[in-house]
Design a protein around this motif. Structure first.
Motif, mmCIF file in Angstrom:
data_model
loop_
_atom_site.group_PDB
_atom_site.id
_atom_site.type_symbol
_atom_site.label_atom_id
_atom_site.label_comp_id
_atom_site.label_asym_id
_atom_site.label_seq_id
_atom_site.Cartn_x
_atom_site.Cartn_y
_atom_site.Cartn_z
ATOM 1 N N LEU A 41 66.690 -17.034 89.704
ATOM 2 C CA LEU A 41 67.156 -18.155 88.902
ATOM 3 C C LEU A 41 68.303 -19.614 89.452
ATOM 4 N N ASP A 42 67.867 -20.286 90.011
ATOM 5 C CA ASP A 42 68.902 -21.560 90.428
ATOM 6 C C ASP A 42 69.172 -21.961 89.042
ATOM 7 N N LEU A 43 70.660 -21.741 88.671
ATOM 8 C CA LEU A 43 71.365 -21.814 87.384
ATOM 9 C C LEU A 43 72.594 -23.179 87.715
ATOM 10 N N SER A 44 72.327 -23.922 88.489
ATOM 11 C CA SER A 44 73.606 -24.128 89.452
ATOM 12 C C SER A 44 73.332 -25.972 88.429
ATOM 13 N N LEU A 45 74.436 -26.432 87.847
ATOM 14 C CA LEU A 45 74.507 -28.017 87.683
ATOM 15 C C LEU A 45 73.755 -29.107 88.099
ATOM 16 N N THR A 46 73.562 -28.861 89.439
ATOM 17 C CA THR A 46 72.684 -29.129 90.502
ATOM 18 C C THR A 46 71.191 -29.847 89.999
ATOM 19 N N ASN A 47 71.271 -28.381 89.789
ATOM 20 C CA ASN A 47 69.263 -28.359 89.686
ATOM 21 C C ASN A 47 69.263 -29.590 88.565
ATOM 22 N N PRO A 48 67.797 -29.747 88.629
ATOM 23 C CA PRO A 48 67.308 -31.235 87.565
ATOM 24 C C PRO A 48 66.977 -30.568 86.252
ATOM 25 N N LEU A 49 66.662 -29.427 86.601
ATOM 26 C CA LEU A 49 66.018 -28.777 84.883
ATOM 27 C C LEU A 49 66.713 -28.142 84.401
ATOM 28 N N MET A 50 68.475 -27.434 85.036
ATOM 29 C CA MET A 50 69.334 -26.831 84.145
ATOM 30 C C MET A 50 70.034 -28.671 83.394
ATOM 31 N N LEU A 51 70.062 -29.643 84.312
ATOM 32 C CA LEU A 51 70.299 -30.758 83.415
ATOM 33 C C LEU A 51 69.876 -31.173 82.536
ATOM 34 N N VAL A 52 67.964 -32.104 82.235
ATOM 35 C CA VAL A 52 67.096 -32.069 81.698
ATOM 36 C C VAL A 52 67.311 -31.027 80.317
ATOM 37 N N GLY A 53 67.452 -29.567 80.975
ATOM 38 C CA GLY A 53 67.880 -29.119 79.432
ATOM 39 C C GLY A 53 68.669 -28.923 79.078
ATOM 40 N N LEU A 54 70.101 -29.332 79.598
ATOM 41 C CA LEU A 54 71.651 -29.632 78.596
ATOM 42 C C LEU A 54 71.480 -29.989 78.186
ATOM 43 N N LEU A 81 59.559 -27.066 80.774
ATOM 44 C CA LEU A 81 61.017 -27.110 82.042
ATOM 45 C C LEU A 81 61.016 -25.445 82.552
ATOM 46 N N GLY A 82 60.462 -24.376 81.791
ATOM 47 C CA GLY A 82 60.291 -22.722 82.485
ATOM 48 C C GLY A 82 62.121 -22.505 82.625
ATOM 49 N N PRO A 83 62.191 -21.239 82.449
ATOM 50 C CA PRO A 83 63.619 -20.602 81.825
ATOM 51 C C PRO A 83 64.773 -21.238 82.083
ATOM 52 N N ILE A 84 64.566 -21.905 83.385
ATOM 53 C CA ILE A 84 66.180 -22.486 83.404
ATOM 54 C C ILE A 84 66.031 -24.130 83.219
ATOM 55 N N GLY A 85 65.331 -24.184 82.634
ATOM 56 C CA GLY A 85 65.499 -25.385 81.494
ATOM 57 C C GLY A 85 66.014 -24.884 80.287
ATOM 58 N N VAL A 86 65.597 -23.561 79.518
ATOM 59 C CA VAL A 86 65.424 -23.257 77.647
ATOM 60 C C VAL A 86 67.644 -22.628 78.598
ATOM 61 N N VAL A 87 67.560 -22.373 79.682
ATOM 62 C CA VAL A 87 69.261 -21.879 79.856
ATOM 63 C C VAL A 87 70.462 -23.508 79.930
ATOM 64 N N GLY A 88 69.526 -24.391 79.954
ATOM 65 C CA GLY A 88 70.267 -25.482 79.884
ATOM 66 C C GLY A 88 70.337 -25.570 78.680
#
Length: 695
Positions: free
Chosen positions: A503-516, A597-604
């Motif tokens: 999983l790409d959990l970096s803050l620059t990942n758009p999925l992560m940012l949208v999840g946040l 968004l998948g699991p990355i979006g959930v982490v965000g």
């Protein structure tokens, strides 16, 4: 070491036996004169009627969710969801409900007894109310230990789950039922109690100019009922969930960190040790007749601090023999010290013995607007202390437990710090749960016409209760932040172990940012839903109280009795109707986010809701507590005293603060953990079906 599971059962028996003894002690006191007995019976009847209807509503939702969990678990052959989770979901919900229900039953049997005891002495009133709170506190920890140990024993020795990592992952999912029930209980009870409180204050105290809890106010009985269904039953379910959630999250982290069964045993042993230390501390809570607020605070601090010190001493040999890592012991100390520090700063910002609340009371000299602005400012400022304390606790516990050499060992340190923070929950919750009993006692003293000195004593106990209630919420919120971090890591580990991709959990990942962003938004929307619910329910009470004052002649001259039952009924209907939407929001949003968004979006999302939810919860709880105590500070004779324009301004501030401190604020810590447990439970479904897989 893994065969020491039976210690959990011993701890549960000790806690529940002590609660039973305290119950007998409380019931041995007199309930007072005939009028007091009649008022107390009316409050009991209203509280029982509300909880019966609330549980009927929640039962229907539970059945639907249970069926969904059963379908996912058995249709996938246990691949998407453990087959044990649907059943653990039910037991968690039932035990959470029981914790709140038992607490409410003893509280409604203690209010008149506390008022009558206060007619003899301040210390006796404190002891009766605190003993009542002890029943709640030790019932919560006793049932929590019973639920956890029962499931550990079943999984380990009946169903032969021999891999500690697998068992830990199953156990962490078991917290969903407790979180689910806690959210309904906290939100529903919070809406009820604050609708009645706001309605009673706005029309009775501000418009009609009659005292608080005056029997002429039609919303008085509903207000006293609300103290029990919101601040007792709702709080009991809430802190049961916090207690169980922190232990279960640490179970999972202990297995991942490589400590195996020993890593799971330590939180159980630590919790049992905390139960014994809390019992010892409870015997040191007493005060003198002429005690001021500072002396009363000191009497409760003596018990809670002593329990924390004893737990710290006992945890040292426990940690050495179970784990053999002194760094883990330092993490436990971080939790204990952090909890006490949060409690102290909560007292500083909410007690009228300190400068912030006294300055807030002084703002009433220029009207209600400045009181409201000052309270918001105070609440916002108070977040700094709690957040910095938790930040230091996270960093120290992570690195002390070995985080620099093993990331997972460091995370176990954070989890065990949360368990340390809540290990003395028995006495911490006792000091919290006693507050609503003292509040009810004051109402009964006023309505039954007891001498003014009795009301002064119950007001002193009630003001102390506002501070201890805020402290209890501080503990719950602080532990929620640590537990949420542990649950977030558990989610990532469970997802990562079931997918070949990293999983790409970096803050620059758009999925992560949208999840946040979605997580941050959820905090504000959830708060809006709960605040709006109180507003709508309170409006109906305001209209009803005004109607009765207008249409029932003789109320103001004590020649006619108000229709108390109509206000109780309105609060019940309003709370049950309005509680469903915010509760479902906490379940639906994480699942929908995962499906899109998948699991990355959930982490965000989990990161966003944890950070913003923590800050918002501290802000709301402390601002509300300060507004309430600023009003009581004025009522004690400062800045014009009761009935003055300054008092009316402070009442408006307190009215604004009511849903802050008793509905939205304390519900947020449950939202944080429920989002995490829901995400963990539905992680298999989200991995199999999400839009990112298709794209």
């Amino acid at each position: 070491m893994e065969n020491l599971f039976w210690v959990g059962f011993v701890g549960a028996v000790i806690a529940l036996a002590f609660a039973f003894i305290q119950r007998g002690k409380v019931m041995g006191y007199s309930e007072g004169n005939e009028k007091m007995i009649k008022i107390a019976a009316s409050i009991r009847e209203g509280a029982n009627a509300y909880l019966k209807q609330q549980y009927n509503t929640v039962f229907k939702v539970f059945v639907v969710v249970w069926i969904i969990l059963m379908v996912i678990a058995f249709a996938s052959g246990g691949k998407m969801l453990s087959k044990f989770t649907p059943f653990a979901f039910l037991t968690g919900g039932i035990f959470s409900m029981l914790a709140g229900f038992i607490g409410m039953k003893i509280a409604t049997n203690s209010n008149a007894r506390t008022a009558w005891a206060a007619s003899e002495s301040l210390n006796k009133g404190l002891r009766v109310a605190f003993s009542s709170g002890s029943v709640m506190g030790f019932t919560v920890v006793g049932l929590g230990m019973l639920d956890i140990t029962l499931w550990y024993t079943l999984l380990r020795y009946v169903f032969h789950v021999d891999d500690p990592v697998v068992l830990g992952n199953i156990m962490v999912m078991n917290g969903m039922g407790a979180s689910f029930m806690a959210l309904f209980a906290r939100v529903g009870g919070g809406i009820y109690t604050k609708a009645a409180d706001v309605g009673a204050d706005l029309v009775g105290k501000v418009e009609a100019g009659i005292p608080e809890d005056d029997p002429r106010n039609p919303a008085t009985i509903a207000d006293n009922v609300g103290d029990n269904v919101g601040d007792v039953a709702g709080m009991g379910a809430d802190l049961y969930e916090s207690y169980v959630g922190s232990i279960l999250a640490t179970f999972s982290l202990g297995a991942i960190a490589g400590y195996g069964w020993n890593g799971m045993m330590l939180p159980i042993l630590l919790a049992v040790c905390g139960i014994v230390c809390s019992i010892i501390g409870s015997f040191f809570v007493k005060t003198k007749e002429d005690a001021d607020q500072m002396s009363l605070l000191k009497s409760l601090r003596t018990g809670t601090y002593l329990a924390a010190v004893l737990s710290a001493v006992a945890a040292a040999p426990l940690t050495y023999f179970v784990i053999g890592n002194w760094g883990v012991y330092i993490a436990i100390l971080c939790g204990l010290i952090g909890g006490c520090a949060i409690g102290y700063f909560t007292e500083y910002y909410t007690s009228d013995t300190y400068k912030p609340t006294q300055e807030l009371a002084a703002a009433s000299e220029t009207g209600s607007a400045t009181v409201i602005i000052g309270g918001i400012s105070l609440g916002l400022k108070s977040t700094m202390a709690s957040i910095l304390i938790v930040a230091v606790a996270v960093l120290v516990s992570f690195f002390a437990a070995g985080g620099s050499s093993s990331f997972n060992m460091g995370l176990y340190g954070i989890g065990i710090a949360a368990v340390g923070m809540l290990s003395t929950l028995g006495i911490t919750l006792a000091t919290d749960a006693y507050g609503p009993v003292a509040d009810n006692a004051g109402g009964i003293a006023e309505m039954s016409g007891l001498p003014e000195e009795v009301r002064e004593r119950t007001d002193a106990l009630d003001s102390l209760g506002n501070t201890t209630a805020a402290t209890g919420k501080g503990f719950a919120i602080g532990s929620a932040s640590l537990t949420a971090l542990a649950l977030l890591v558990s989610y990532v580990d469970i997802v990562q172990s079931n997918t070949a991709e990293v999983l790409d959990l970096s803050l620059t990942n758009p999925l992560m940012l949208v999840g946040l962003f979605i997580g941050a938004m959820l905090t504000f929307v959830f708060s809006a839903f709960t605040m709006s619910a109180v507003q709508k329910a309170a409006e109906s009470i305001v209209v009803e109280v005004r109607r009765q004052f207008k249409e029932i002649p003789g109320i103001m001259d004590f020649k006619a009795d108000p229709d108390y039952a109509s206000c109780v009924s309105l609060c019940t209907k309003g709370a049950l109707h309005e509680m469903v939407a915010p509760a479902l929001l906490a379940i639906i949003v994480p699942i929908l986010t995962g499906l899109v968004l998948g699991p990355i979006g959930v982490v965000g999302l989990l990161g966003g809701v944890s950070v913003t939810g923590f800050a918002m919860a501290v802000f709301m709880s402390n601002a509300g507590g300060a507004w309430d105590n600023a009003k009581k500070y004025i009522e004690s004779g400062h800045h014009g005293g009761k009935g003055s324009e300054q008092h009316k301004a402070a009442v408006v501030g307190d009215t604004v603060g009511d849903p802050f401190k008793d509905t939205s604020g304390p519900s947020l810590n449950i939202l944080i953990k429920l989002c995490s447990t829901v995400s963990i439970v539905f992680s298999g479904l989200i991995l199999a079906f999400n839009l990112m897989n298709i794209l």
